[in-house]
Design a protein around this motif. Structure first.
Motif, short mmCIF file in Angstrom:
data_model
loop_
_atom_site.label_atom_id
_atom_site.label_comp_id
_atom_site.label_asym_id
_atom_site.label_seq_id
_atom_site.Cartn_x
_atom_site.Cartn_y
_atom_site.Cartn_z
N UNK A 1 0.84 -1.19 0.00
CA UNK A 1 0.00 0.00 0.00
C UNK A 1 0.88 1.25 0.00
N UNK A 2 1.87 1.30 0.87
CA UNK A 2 2.74 2.47 0.97
C UNK A 2 3.56 2.62 -0.31
N UNK A 3 4.05 1.50 -0.84
CA UNK A 3 4.84 1.57 -2.08
C UNK A 3 4.00 2.10 -3.24
N UNK A 4 2.74 1.67 -3.30
CA UNK A 4 1.87 2.15 -4.37
C UNK A 4 1.65 3.66 -4.24
N UNK A 5 1.48 4.11 -3.00
CA UNK A 5 1.30 5.54 -2.77
C UNK A 5 2.54 6.33 -3.16
N UNK A 6 3.72 5.80 -2.82
CA UNK A 6 4.97 6.46 -3.19
C UNK A 6 5.11 6.54 -4.71
N UNK A 7 4.77 5.45 -5.39
CA UNK A 7 4.86 5.46 -6.86
C UNK A 7 3.92 6.50 -7.44
N UNK A 8 2.71 6.59 -6.89
CA UNK A 8 1.75 7.57 -7.38
C UNK A 8 2.29 8.99 -7.18
N UNK A 9 2.79 9.28 -5.98
CA UNK A 9 3.26 10.63 -5.68
C UNK A 9 4.46 11.03 -6.52
N UNK A 10 5.27 10.07 -6.90
CA UNK A 10 6.45 10.37 -7.70
C UNK A 10 6.15 10.41 -9.20
N UNK A 11 4.99 9.94 -9.60
CA UNK A 11 4.62 9.94 -11.01
C UNK A 11 3.99 11.26 -11.42
N UNK A 12 3.66 11.39 -12.69
CA UNK A 12 3.10 12.66 -13.20
C UNK A 12 1.76 13.01 -12.56
N UNK A 13 0.89 12.04 -12.33
CA UNK A 13 -0.40 12.33 -11.71
C UNK A 13 -0.22 12.79 -10.27
N UNK A 14 0.72 12.19 -9.58
CA UNK A 14 0.99 12.58 -8.20
C UNK A 14 1.53 13.99 -8.11
N UNK A 15 2.40 14.33 -9.06
CA UNK A 15 2.95 15.70 -9.07
C UNK A 15 1.84 16.72 -9.34
N UNK A 16 0.92 16.37 -10.25
CA UNK A 16 -0.20 17.27 -10.53
C UNK A 16 -1.08 17.42 -9.30
N UNK A 17 -1.36 16.32 -8.62
CA UNK A 17 -2.20 16.37 -7.43
C UNK A 17 -1.54 17.21 -6.34
N UNK A 18 -0.22 17.04 -6.20
CA UNK A 18 0.50 17.81 -5.18
C UNK A 18 0.47 19.30 -5.52
N UNK A 19 0.65 19.64 -6.79
CA UNK A 19 0.62 21.05 -7.20
C UNK A 19 -0.77 21.64 -6.97
#
Length: 49
Positions: A1-19
């Motif tokens: 679960x944590x690894x999947x979340x890390x992958x999401x946050x480091x990917x393009x969609x995660x960067x967009x969500x963070x922005x």
């Protein structure tokens, strides 16, 4: 679960969500909403002046 979340946050969609989250955090209206929710959770919903 944590690894999947890390992958999401480091990917393009995660960067967009963070922005998007950072933009919302800077918005005064969003800050007011969050303060209102926190006040409600803390027990009251009373306005503190």
């Amino acid at each position: 679960m944590v690894n999947r979340l890390k992958r999401f946050l480091n990917g393009p969609q995660g960067r967009q969500a963070r922005a998007r989250a950072e933009r919302m955090a800077r918005d005064p209206r969003t800050q007011a909403k969050v303060r209102g929710l926190l006040a409600r959770f803390r027990g009251g919903g009373r306005k503190h002046h």
